[in-house]
Write a protein that holds these residues in place. Structure first.
Motif, PDB file in Angstrom:
ATOM      1  N   LYS A 116       0.882  -1.187   0.000  1.00  0.00           N
ATOM      2  CA  LYS A 116       0.000   0.000   0.000  1.00  0.00           C
ATOM      3  C   LYS A 116       0.915   1.230   0.000  1.00  0.00           C
ATOM      4  CE  LYS A 116      -3.471  -2.316   2.783  1.00  0.00           C
ATOM      5  NZ  LYS A 116      -2.644  -3.278   3.541  1.00  0.00           N
ATOM      6  N   PRO A 117       0.346   2.459  -0.052  1.00  0.00           N
ATOM      7  CA  PRO A 117       1.235   3.630   0.000  1.00  0.00           C
ATOM      8  C   PRO A 117       2.139   3.562   1.232  1.00  0.00           C
ATOM      9  CG  PRO A 117      -1.023   4.304  -0.472  1.00  0.00           C
ATOM     10  CD  PRO A 117      -1.081   2.834  -0.175  1.00  0.00           C
ATOM     11  N   LYS A 118       3.408   3.950   1.060  1.00  0.00           N
ATOM     12  CA  LYS A 118       4.379   3.778   2.144  1.00  0.00           C
ATOM     13  C   LYS A 118       3.957   4.513   3.427  1.00  0.00           C
ATOM     14  CE  LYS A 118       9.421   3.596   2.404  1.00  0.00           C
ATOM     15  NZ  LYS A 118      10.645   3.797   1.595  1.00  0.00           N
ATOM     16  N   GLY A 119       3.276   5.656   3.247  1.00  0.00           N
ATOM     17  CA  GLY A 119       2.833   6.431   4.417  1.00  0.00           C
ATOM     18  C   GLY A 119       1.831   5.691   5.279  1.00  0.00           C
ATOM     19  N   THR A 120       1.236   4.622   4.753  1.00  0.00           N
ATOM     20  CA  THR A 120       0.257   3.863   5.547  1.00  0.00           C
ATOM     21  C   THR A 120       0.948   2.756   6.340  1.00  0.00           C
ATOM     22  OG1 THR A 120      -0.233   2.224   3.829  1.00  0.00           O
ATOM     23  CG2 THR A 120      -1.511   4.265   3.763  1.00  0.00           C
ATOM     24  N   MET A 155       2.447  14.711  -1.822  1.00  0.00           N
ATOM     25  CA  MET A 155       2.631  14.326  -3.223  1.00  0.00           C
ATOM     26  C   MET A 155       2.533  12.801  -3.351  1.00  0.00           C
ATOM     27  SD  MET A 155       5.565  14.812  -6.066  1.00  0.00           S
ATOM     28  CE  MET A 155       6.572  13.441  -5.534  1.00  0.00           C
ATOM     29  N   THR A 156       1.670  12.380  -4.238  1.00  0.00           N
ATOM     30  CA  THR A 156       1.451  10.948  -4.483  1.00  0.00           C
ATOM     31  C   THR A 156       1.996  10.606  -5.880  1.00  0.00           C
ATOM     32  OG1 THR A 156      -0.624  11.397  -5.592  1.00  0.00           O
ATOM     33  CG2 THR A 156      -0.728  11.094  -3.200  1.00  0.00           C
ATOM     34  N   SER A 157       1.834   9.349  -6.271  1.00  0.00           N
ATOM     35  CA  SER A 157       2.077   9.013  -7.687  1.00  0.00           C
ATOM     36  C   SER A 157       0.741   8.578  -8.272  1.00  0.00           C
ATOM     37  CB  SER A 157       3.078   7.873  -7.805  1.00  0.00           C
ATOM     38  OG  SER A 157       2.478   6.681  -7.359  1.00  0.00           O
ATOM     39  N   ARG A 158       0.691   8.426  -9.590  1.00  0.00           N
ATOM     40  CA  ARG A 158      -0.553   7.951 -10.213  1.00  0.00           C
ATOM     41  C   ARG A 158      -1.013   6.653  -9.561  1.00  0.00           C
ATOM     42  NH1 ARG A 158      -0.853   7.667 -16.737  1.00  0.00           N
ATOM     43  NH2 ARG A 158      -0.171   9.765 -17.215  1.00  0.00           N
ATOM     44  N   GLU A 159       0.000   5.813  -9.202  1.00  0.00           N
ATOM     45  CA  GLU A 159      -0.351   4.482  -8.700  1.00  0.00           C
ATOM     46  C   GLU A 159      -0.951   4.508  -7.301  1.00  0.00           C
ATOM     47  OE1 GLU A 159       3.335   2.502  -9.376  1.00  0.00           O
ATOM     48  OE2 GLU A 159       2.925   2.505 -11.534  1.00  0.00           O
ATOM     49  N   ASN A 160      -0.508   5.437  -6.449  1.00  0.00           N
ATOM     50  CA  ASN A 160      -1.010   5.373  -5.065  1.00  0.00           C
ATOM     51  C   ASN A 160      -1.910   6.555  -4.693  1.00  0.00           C
ATOM     52  OD1 ASN A 160       0.648   7.544  -4.345  1.00  0.00           O
ATOM     53  ND2 ASN A 160       2.298   6.240  -3.569  1.00  0.00           N
ATOM     54  N   HIS A 161      -2.248   7.391  -5.672  1.00  0.00           N
ATOM     55  CA  HIS A 161      -3.008   8.623  -5.390  1.00  0.00           C
ATOM     56  C   HIS A 161      -4.352   8.326  -4.706  1.00  0.00           C
ATOM     57  CE1 HIS A 161      -3.890  12.869  -6.015  1.00  0.00           C
ATOM     58  NE2 HIS A 161      -5.090  12.515  -6.434  1.00  0.00           N
ATOM     59  N   ASP A 177      -8.243  20.307   9.358  1.00  0.00           N
ATOM     60  CA  ASP A 177      -9.344  20.708   8.489  1.00  0.00           C
ATOM     61  C   ASP A 177      -9.058  20.185   7.071  1.00  0.00           C
ATOM     62  OD1 ASP A 177     -11.022  22.006   6.750  1.00  0.00           O
ATOM     63  OD2 ASP A 177     -10.915  23.933   7.788  1.00  0.00           O
ATOM     64  N   LYS A 178      -9.998  19.421   6.511  1.00  0.00           N
ATOM     65  CA  LYS A 178      -9.682  18.758   5.228  1.00  0.00           C
ATOM     66  C   LYS A 178      -9.447  19.767   4.095  1.00  0.00           C
ATOM     67  CE  LYS A 178     -14.073  17.642   3.163  1.00  0.00           C
ATOM     68  NZ  LYS A 178     -15.048  16.721   2.785  1.00  0.00           N
ATOM     69  N   ASN A 179      -9.946  20.992   4.280  1.00  0.00           N
ATOM     70  CA  ASN A 179      -9.690  22.016   3.250  1.00  0.00           C
ATOM     71  C   ASN A 179      -8.237  22.472   3.244  1.00  0.00           C
ATOM     72  OD1 ASN A 179     -12.386  22.174   2.381  1.00  0.00           O
ATOM     73  ND2 ASN A 179     -12.865  23.253   4.304  1.00  0.00           N
ATOM     74  N   ASP A 180      -7.501  22.100   4.269  1.00  0.00           N
ATOM     75  CA  ASP A 180      -6.087  22.492   4.336  1.00  0.00           C
ATOM     76  C   ASP A 180      -5.151  21.316   4.051  1.00  0.00           C
ATOM     77  OD1 ASP A 180      -6.780  25.087   4.908  1.00  0.00           O
ATOM     78  OD2 ASP A 180      -6.761  24.791   7.074  1.00  0.00           O
ATOM     79  N   VAL A 181      -5.713  20.211   3.581  1.00  0.00           N
ATOM     80  CA  VAL A 181      -4.873  19.074   3.184  1.00  0.00           C
ATOM     81  C   VAL A 181      -5.008  18.924   1.665  1.00  0.00           C
ATOM     82  CG1 VAL A 181      -4.365  16.624   3.520  1.00  0.00           C
ATOM     83  CG2 VAL A 181      -5.362  17.952   5.392  1.00  0.00           C
ATOM     84  N   PHE A 182      -3.881  18.969   0.972  1.00  0.00           N
ATOM     85  CA  PHE A 182      -3.893  18.963  -0.499  1.00  0.00           C
ATOM     86  C   PHE A 182      -3.101  17.765  -1.020  1.00  0.00           C
ATOM     87  CE2 PHE A 182      -4.302  23.282   0.979  1.00  0.00           C
ATOM     88  CZ  PHE A 182      -5.281  23.830   0.168  1.00  0.00           C
ATOM     89  N   PHE A 183      -3.687  17.081  -1.972  1.00  0.00           N
ATOM     90  CA  PHE A 183      -2.993  15.941  -2.592  1.00  0.00           C
ATOM     91  C   PHE A 183      -2.721  16.297  -4.047  1.00  0.00           C
ATOM     92  CE2 PHE A 183      -5.770  14.477   0.744  1.00  0.00           C
ATOM     93  CZ  PHE A 183      -4.964  13.624   1.474  1.00  0.00           C
ATOM     94  N   PHE A 184      -1.545  16.015  -4.508  1.00  0.00           N
ATOM     95  CA  PHE A 184      -1.272  16.196  -5.939  1.00  0.00           C
ATOM     96  C   PHE A 184      -0.348  15.083  -6.391  1.00  0.00           C
ATOM     97  CE2 PHE A 184       3.088  18.044  -5.933  1.00  0.00           C
ATOM     98  CZ  PHE A 184       3.237  18.233  -4.551  1.00  0.00           C
ATOM     99  N   SER A 185      -0.485  14.764  -7.670  1.00  0.00           N
ATOM    100  CA  SER A 185       0.198  13.577  -8.165  1.00  0.00           C
ATOM    101  C   SER A 185       1.418  13.976  -8.988  1.00  0.00           C
ATOM    102  CB  SER A 185      -0.806  12.832  -9.040  1.00  0.00           C
ATOM    103  OG  SER A 185      -0.484  11.503  -9.074  1.00  0.00           O
ATOM    104  N   GLN A 186       2.508  13.260  -8.804  1.00  0.00           N
ATOM    105  CA  GLN A 186       3.710  13.566  -9.575  1.00  0.00           C
ATOM    106  C   GLN A 186       3.586  12.994 -10.983  1.00  0.00           C
ATOM    107  OE1 GLN A 186       6.361  10.484  -7.197  1.00  0.00           O
ATOM    108  NE2 GLN A 186       7.532  11.353  -8.876  1.00  0.00           N
ATOM    109  N   GLY A 187       4.459  13.463 -11.857  1.00  0.00           N
ATOM    110  CA  GLY A 187       4.440  12.971 -13.231  1.00  0.00           C
ATOM    111  C   GLY A 187       5.040  11.575 -13.338  1.00  0.00           C
TER     112      GLY A 187
END
Ligand code: UTP
Length: 463
Positions: A116-120, A155-161, A177-187
């Protein structure tokens, strides 16, 4: 590129094997392969392939390497005074809502073998908190302590986003607050053979790899988050990688040194444990601060000692940085400025009959530390490895969950002992970031409460 042009583009790049495969697919699968490939930068990968195939021997270039100037761990009253001043400068930045925290978590975590994603990955010694929980709780505690809106960027990857977002959502964003948590995926970049052939991962996907942790600085811009952060008034970005549970997120002392040096890119380093430790080294290269990978540094420099017999190039990279956002923007203003590195690997590639065969490939990626020599001003600070650096890379042995748990127990035991509480040796301790972010806060809180009343200091006997 549109779907009509797709076959021509494959032909132009000599990818007849992919074209043959494409022409045999049903229209829906053709569309799937096209959609997937449209998100990959084919022009870039073929350019990188051409450049790499033509590259000469870089080691013959003439370079001057020297140790860099590094802020030492304070050992004198003057040093302590500078540290205290840096801390309050950093705290002011946090209180003024000028700092965001970024955790890069797009890696594949192959060595750890966690599917699973390493952060988990559950890592804390008593409560088994995951890496993500430990980081998010620090951000939550900093937001509370400094009445700050400090955003948390992952920052996630396409695979673990999707899995990463689902994990945070299912834990209610760990109280941020979930509005202050942002996820974005690397190329992602297509993986390519040394002969310049693209490979199929399955019927409708090319084999591709995440574009390296340096890709975070590109994806920040392409995702629009960089502009959003700048619009929010954020000026400094604390950067760390997902695998180090000891990291001090947005350490005010570090932020303060960074700000007072007006640095565009700052780095924390630890003393290399031995001349053989495989770690990037922070040095001055032709007058510019730089991190050199151990594999590029050369045995002579890796083994060099000073007059006292200590390691001359002692500053090992922790992958903890602060980056100024105007600098990150500049890195993206005229195409992405970080250089691409090529890793030659042998992978097991599944064939059509389900069996695998080894195949040599090139993977292109960028490294975040290549931003350092591009910065006009830099700052580098030494920290104690036992307090701040214990990455989880391998399943067992060095840099594994076991070494990280041991380091956390030792650190928290030391915090308690410095606060006057002795901890029996056959116990594990864990202090929640929500209770104390550092030994100073712990000592302060212990003035008010006795240990038996503490809810967030966990002590467990080792069975
Ligand atoms: P590593 O190079 O240790 O890679 O990444 P990894 O994926 O964690 O582990 P292995 O090599 O597959 O076993 C260091 C940090 O950089 C991030 C990782 O998530 C980790 O936090 N990283 C690495 C990315 O975010 N993207 C990448 O493309 C590469």
């Amino acid at each position: 590129m549109n779907q009509i042009d797709f076959p021509d583009i494959l032909k132009d790049y000599g990818q007849h094997h992919i074209l043959d495969h494409y022409s045999r697919l049903a229209p829906d699968k053709q569309k799937e392969l096209y959609d997937h490939t449209a998100g990959l930068d084919l022009d870039l990968v073929f350019k990188l392939h051409r450049d790499r195939a033509r590259a000469g021997d870089a080691s013959s270039l003439s370079v001057e390497i020297k140790p860099s100037l590094i802020v030492p761990i304070p050992r004198t009253p003057e040093g302590m005074g500078r540290h205290t001043a840096a801390r309050s400068a950093g705290e002011s930045l946090i209180s003024a809502d000028r700092v965001a925290a970024l955790i890069v978590a797009g890696g594949q975590g192959v060595r750890l073998g966690h599917d699973k994603p390493k952060g988990t990955f559950p890592v804390s010694p008593v409560k088994n908190k995951t890496l993500f929980q430990l980081f998010a709780e620090q951000v939550r505690a900093l937001r509370a302590r400094f009445s700050s809106r400090m955003p948390l960027l992952i920052m996630t990857s396409r695979e673990n986003h999707d899995d990463t977002i689902a994990f945070f959502a299912s834990h209610n964003y760990f109280g941020i607050d979930k509005n202050d948590v942002f996820f974005f995926s690397q190329g992602m970049l297509p993986t390519i053979t040394p002969r310049g052939e693209l490979l199929l991962k399955d019927d409708a996907h090319l084999l591709a790899n995440p574009d390296g942790h340096g890709g975070s600085l590109k994806a920040l811009a392409t995702s629009g988050l960089l502009t959003h952060m700048i619009d929010l008034g954020i000026t400094e970005l604390f950067y760390c990688q997902v695998d180090n549970p000891l990291v001090k997120i947005a350490d005010p002392v570090f932020l303060g040194y960074h700000a007072s040096a007006k640095a565009e890119c700052s780095t924390k380093v630890v003393r290399r444990e031995s001349i053989d430790e495989k770690v990037g080294v922070y040095v001055s290269l032709n007058g510019k601060d730089t991190i050199l990978e151990y594999s590029d540094f050369g045995g002579r420099h890796m083994r060099a000692l000073d007059e006292q017999g200590e390691i001359l190039y002692w500053a090992g990279n922790t992958a903890i940085h602060v980056l100024n956002l105007a600098f990150v923007k500049r890195l993206n203003d005229h195409g992405f400025a970080l250089p691409y590195h090529c890793a030659s690997k042998t992978i097991d590639k599944p064939g059509p009959d389900g069996t695998t065969r080894p195949i040599d490939v090139w993977k292109f990626e960028t490294f975040v530390f290549d931003a350092i020599p591009l910065a006009e001003r830099t700052c580098c600070m030494e920290v104690d490895r036992r307090e701040e650096f214990s990455p989880v890379k391998n399943k067992t042995g060095p840099d594994s969950p076991a070494t990280a748990r041991r380091a956390m127990v030792e650190l928290h035991r030391q915090w308690l002992e410095e606060a006057g509480i002795s901890v029996p040796s056959k116990t594990k301790v864990e202090i929640s970031p929500l209770f104390a972010l550092d030994k100073e806060e712990l000592a302060e809180k212990l003035k008010e409460k006795t240990l038996s009343l503490l809810e967030d200091v966990y002590i467990e006997e080792i069975s």
